[in-house]
Each structure stands twice: as C-alpha cells, then as structure tokens.
Design an enzyme around this catalytic site. Structure first.
Site, PDB file in Angstrom:
ATOM      1  N   THR A 131       0.826  -1.217   0.000  1.00  0.00           N
ATOM      2  CA  THR A 131       0.000   0.000   0.000  1.00  0.00           C
ATOM      3  C   THR A 131       0.855   1.260   0.000  1.00  0.00           C
ATOM      4  O   THR A 131       1.996   1.247   0.477  1.00  0.00           O
ATOM      5  CB  THR A 131      -0.886  -0.004   1.270  1.00  0.00           C
ATOM      6  OG1 THR A 131      -1.489   1.275   1.433  1.00  0.00           O
ATOM      7  CG2 THR A 131      -0.075  -0.303   2.525  1.00  0.00           C
ATOM      8  N   ASP A 132       0.285   2.343  -0.503  1.00  0.00           N
ATOM      9  CA  ASP A 132       0.994   3.638  -0.448  1.00  0.00           C
ATOM     10  C   ASP A 132       1.054   4.182   0.980  1.00  0.00           C
ATOM     11  O   ASP A 132       1.787   5.125   1.258  1.00  0.00           O
ATOM     12  CB  ASP A 132       0.330   4.661  -1.386  1.00  0.00           C
ATOM     13  CG  ASP A 132      -1.109   5.005  -1.009  1.00  0.00           C
ATOM     14  OD1 ASP A 132      -1.677   4.342  -0.109  1.00  0.00           O
ATOM     15  OD2 ASP A 132      -1.673   5.944  -1.624  1.00  0.00           O
ATOM     16  N   GLU A 133       0.271   3.582   1.891  1.00  0.00           N
ATOM     17  CA  GLU A 133       0.220   4.123   3.258  1.00  0.00           C
ATOM     18  C   GLU A 133       1.557   3.965   3.984  1.00  0.00           C
ATOM     19  O   GLU A 133       1.802   4.640   4.986  1.00  0.00           O
ATOM     20  CB  GLU A 133      -0.940   3.491   4.038  1.00  0.00           C
ATOM     21  CG  GLU A 133      -2.256   3.685   3.305  1.00  0.00           C
ATOM     22  CD  GLU A 133      -3.526   3.356   4.089  1.00  0.00           C
ATOM     23  OE1 GLU A 133      -3.471   3.377   5.324  1.00  0.00           O
ATOM     24  OE2 GLU A 133      -4.546   3.099   3.436  1.00  0.00           O
ATOM     25  N   TYR A 156      -1.700  -0.428  10.933  1.00  0.00           N
ATOM     26  CA  TYR A 156      -1.842  -1.106   9.638  1.00  0.00           C
ATOM     27  C   TYR A 156      -0.655  -0.796   8.734  1.00  0.00           C
ATOM     28  O   TYR A 156       0.016  -1.707   8.224  1.00  0.00           O
ATOM     29  CB  TYR A 156      -3.153  -0.676   8.942  1.00  0.00           C
ATOM     30  CG  TYR A 156      -3.201  -1.018   7.465  1.00  0.00           C
ATOM     31  CD1 TYR A 156      -3.184  -2.350   7.035  1.00  0.00           C
ATOM     32  CD2 TYR A 156      -3.237  -0.009   6.492  1.00  0.00           C
ATOM     33  CE1 TYR A 156      -3.211  -2.671   5.677  1.00  0.00           C
ATOM     34  CE2 TYR A 156      -3.272  -0.318   5.134  1.00  0.00           C
ATOM     35  CZ  TYR A 156      -3.260  -1.653   4.731  1.00  0.00           C
ATOM     36  OH  TYR A 156      -3.282  -1.959   3.391  1.00  0.00           O
ATOM     37  N   LYS A 160       2.373  -3.211   7.232  1.00  0.00           N
ATOM     38  CA  LYS A 160       2.650  -3.398   5.793  1.00  0.00           C
ATOM     39  C   LYS A 160       4.087  -2.972   5.480  1.00  0.00           C
ATOM     40  O   LYS A 160       4.782  -3.605   4.680  1.00  0.00           O
ATOM     41  CB  LYS A 160       1.655  -2.601   4.930  1.00  0.00           C
ATOM     42  CG  LYS A 160       0.222  -3.099   4.960  1.00  0.00           C
ATOM     43  CD  LYS A 160       0.025  -4.499   4.398  1.00  0.00           C
ATOM     44  CE  LYS A 160       0.209  -4.585   2.900  1.00  0.00           C
ATOM     45  NZ  LYS A 160      -0.177  -5.939   2.379  1.00  0.00           N
TER      46      LYS A 160
END
Ligand code: NAD
Ligand code: TYD
Length: 349
Positions: A131-133, A156, A160
């Site tokens: 994810t870009d997060e 989260y 990741k």
C-alpha cells in the site's frame, strides 16, 4: 503448467485478481489460498466455481505447517500475496492481529517459497502487494514516488511497511525473485462496507447517517479495482525482480467531495429528491493519527511497463454505485451478524 498461488483471493482486491488471471490465462493453474476471515467471501468468486483452472484452498498464512503442505501439493511457480488485515480502524483497536497476519504471515510465506523453490529460482516470482500508506502522509503538495522514505503512522501501515522490508531483505539475502507494488486506495465491486466508499453507499441506501471523520478534508487517490488487477498482471509478468512499482489512479478527492458526489449519484439512481442524501452527512470524531493526504506518482510503472488507469472517476464511481444497487443481497449478507457489532463499536456516539 504454470501455477500461481494467490493469497487473500476471497477478499476485495484478491477476488478481482483471481478472476482476471483465471479467465485471461486458461493455461495457468490458479490456486486461491484464503483463511476466509470476516473480509473473505467466496460469494465474490461464485462465477468461477466451474472453471477447470481454478482451485480454492482454505488456509491461514500464520500457520507454517498448513502453508508448507499446500505449497508442497501445488508446487507454485509464482505467488501473488494479497492476504492481509487491511482496515486502519481495526488496526487501531487490535494492532497485534496486524502483526500476526501482515508481518508473521508474510515471513511464513517467504520461508515457504524459499523452501519449495530451493536453488531453482528460474521462472519463479514472489509478488508482494502493498500500500501507499507505508510512505506516511503528504501535505498539500507533492506525490509519493518509489524513492519516498517509509514513514508509516498507523498500526496497519506499520505492519505493511515491515512486511515490505522483509520481502526486500529476502531478495538481497536469499536472492528470492521478489517484486513489490504500493497502491493507492481502491474502489469497486465487492469492497467490504467498513471502508469509506461502500460504507457510505450502504448507509445512503438505508438512509443512515454518513460518518465523516474530522473536517472531511482528508484526501485520497482513488483507483478502480480492476485497474489495480491489470497493473498486478503487468507487474507479475514484466516487472523487474527486486523492484518496487507505485500504482495510483491520479484521482484525488477530499472525503467530503467524494461523499457528496456519491450522495448526488445515489439520489439520481434511487429517484430521490436531489439533496436528500447530503442531509445524512454527519461529522464525527476524527481517527487517531489520521493521514492527511495520499497521492501517487505512478510514472515509473507507466514509463517502464506502459500501464495506466483505464476508467475515469465518473465512470468508475457510477459503475460501483450501480453494482451495489444491483447486488443488495451481497450487501445484506455481509452486513448481517458480526458487522453490526463492529459498526456499533466503531461509530458509538
Ligand atoms: P480485504 O481485507 O478485502 O481482503 C483480505 C483477504 O485476506 C480476505 O479474503 C481474508 O480472508 C484474507 N486473509 C486475512 N488474513 C488471512 C490469513 N491469516 N491467511 C490467509 N488469508 C487471510 O483486503 P483488500 O482490500 O482486498 O487488500 C488486499 C491487499 O491489498 C492487502 O495486502 C492490502 O494491504 C493491499 N492494498 C489494499 C488497498 C485497498 O484500497 N483496499 C490499497 C493498496 C493495497
Ligand atoms: P478508508 O476507506 O478506511 O481507507 P484508508 O484509511 O486506508 O485511506 O478511509 C478513507 C478515508 O475516509 C480516510 O481519510 C478515512 C475516511 N473515513 C471517514 O471519514 N469515515 C468513515 O466512516 C471511514 C470508514 C473512513
């Protein structure tokens, strides 16, 4: 026969990836390994029940023994790893579940791949979907590139980020042929209604309050889920080992603008008086550590491999809204039972 093990294939994005690969590559054997948590739903793939090249295995990536047995039986050449705990709000109430699935589960899968492939790495691929997060939060300007420093801020995104680091470490240390992609927020059919877009569509349908966290000016870059699946297909086949590719929709919306757009679309499609759904908008307490803005620079993927999004926001949002209206039984099914308990806890006054 080329065999690909796809983890998390019964979830939102995974189900679109499985369908794309099963239908586009009848010469491949596609094995969907999924634990069927609250987010996994075999209904998402009921159209593939009779496909001869599709196999479902219920299995948990946190269980190395089970993983080893399934890998031994299917001997996959490729792995596309999507299984994860994926909701930021749940990661705030239960971070450990995210460490277990996203970190430990990923390391188990890396170990299982090393074990089954040994020294014979020709034609093998371990694709980690991220994810870009992991890049943290942007101000009003700028974009995440593949060079952006990791700065995860939620349990989260931290889990990741940790999994991405392990995947890269296995490339450098053990020469495992890995590739990683970091994607922006997805939307489309089969999205579990704990995430913003399907939750808002479901609440508009039921004339329930539409919860907007904080001032509603948080910004996300939204990508049509089928475009993400196409990007994964491109990167799986043509991405360079050891590389990372950012995937984004070039489609930024503040939450409040997105929600009012959905309100107006649904008023029209449901034949309600214009403005009806906007009246349901309710500002609620903010998410702790809420990232202000995500935006992706996907030029590496576009320039190197020629991928770009195929649908406009208008088309994608309309098709999504229409899918939920046409599939009320799917929604009713997933919001029965445990969803009610989650919802009343998360949105308690
Ligand atoms: P999802 O929550 O809809 O689906 C996750 C799937 O993984 C479910 O089918 C679930 O049953 C399965 N799963 C969970 N724990 C498991 C375990 N221990 N063993 C085996 N299976 C397990 O998630 P999603 O939104 O489809 O996201 C898929 C992947 O894409 C995730 O890795 C996520 O981090 C990443 N991603 C998601 C988005 C997004 O906008 N949704 C954006 C970028 C990246
Ligand atoms: P979400 O769909 O949870 O994705 P992510 O947090 O991974 O980006 O949320 C998208 C945006 O919508 C995010 O800024 C949080 C916000 N949001 C709300 O305002 N209300 C809600 O009820 C939810 C679930 C999210």
């Amino acid at each position: 026969m080329h065999t690909i093990l796809i983890t998390g294939g019964a979830g939102f994005i995974g189900s679109h990836v499985v369908r794309l690969f099963v239908t586009k590559y009848p010469q491949y054997r596609i094995v969907n390994l999924d634990a069927l948590t609250y987010a996994g739903n075999l209904e998402n793939l009921s159209d593939l029940d009779t496909a001869p090249n599709y196999f479902f295995e219920k299995g948990d990536i946190t269980n190395p023994t089970q993983l080893a047995e399934i890998m031994q039986r299917f001997q996959p050449d490729g792995i596309i790893h999507l299984a994860a705990e994926s909701h930021v709000d749940r990661s705030i109430s239960n971070p450990l579940a995210f460490v277990e699935t996203n970190v430990l589960g990923t390391v188990n899968l890396l170990n299982a791949a090393r074990h089954i492939w040994g020294e014979n790495l020709d034609g093998k691929r371990f694709y980690h979907v991220s994810t870009d997060e992991v890049y943290g939060s942007l101000g009003e300007e700028g974009y995440f590139t593949e060079e952006t420093r990791y700065d995860p801020r939620s349990p989260y995104s931290a889990s990741k980020a940790a999994s991405d680091h392990f995947v890269r470490a296995y490339f450098h240390t053990f020469h495992l042929p890995v590739v990683i992609s970091n994607c922006s927020n997805n939307y489309g059919p089969n999205h579990f209604p704990e995430k913003l877009i399907p939750l808002i569509i479901n609440n508009i349908r039921q004339l329930k309050p539409l919860p907007i966290y904080g001032d509603g000016l948080y910004t996300r870059d939204w990508l049509w889920v089928k475009d993400h699946a196409l990007a994964i297909d491109t990167i799986y086949h043509r991405g360079r080992s050891g590389e990372t590719y950012n995937i984004g929709g070039n489609n930024e919306w503040t939450n409040i603008d997105l929600v009012t757009t959905l309100c107006d679309m649904l008023d029209e499609l449901l034949g309600r008086t214009p403005g009806t759904s906007r009246q349901l908008i309710t500002f609620v307490k903010d998410r702790p550590g809420h990232d202000r803005r995500y935006a992706i620079d996907a030029s590496k993927l576009q320039n190197e491999l020629g991928w770009k999004p195929t649908v406009t926001a208008e088309t994608g949002f309309r098709e999504t809204v229409q899918w939920y209206l046409d599939n009320e039984a799917w929604l009713e099914d997933v919001i029965s039972g445990a969803y009610q308990t989650y919802y009343s806890g998360q949105y308690a006054p």
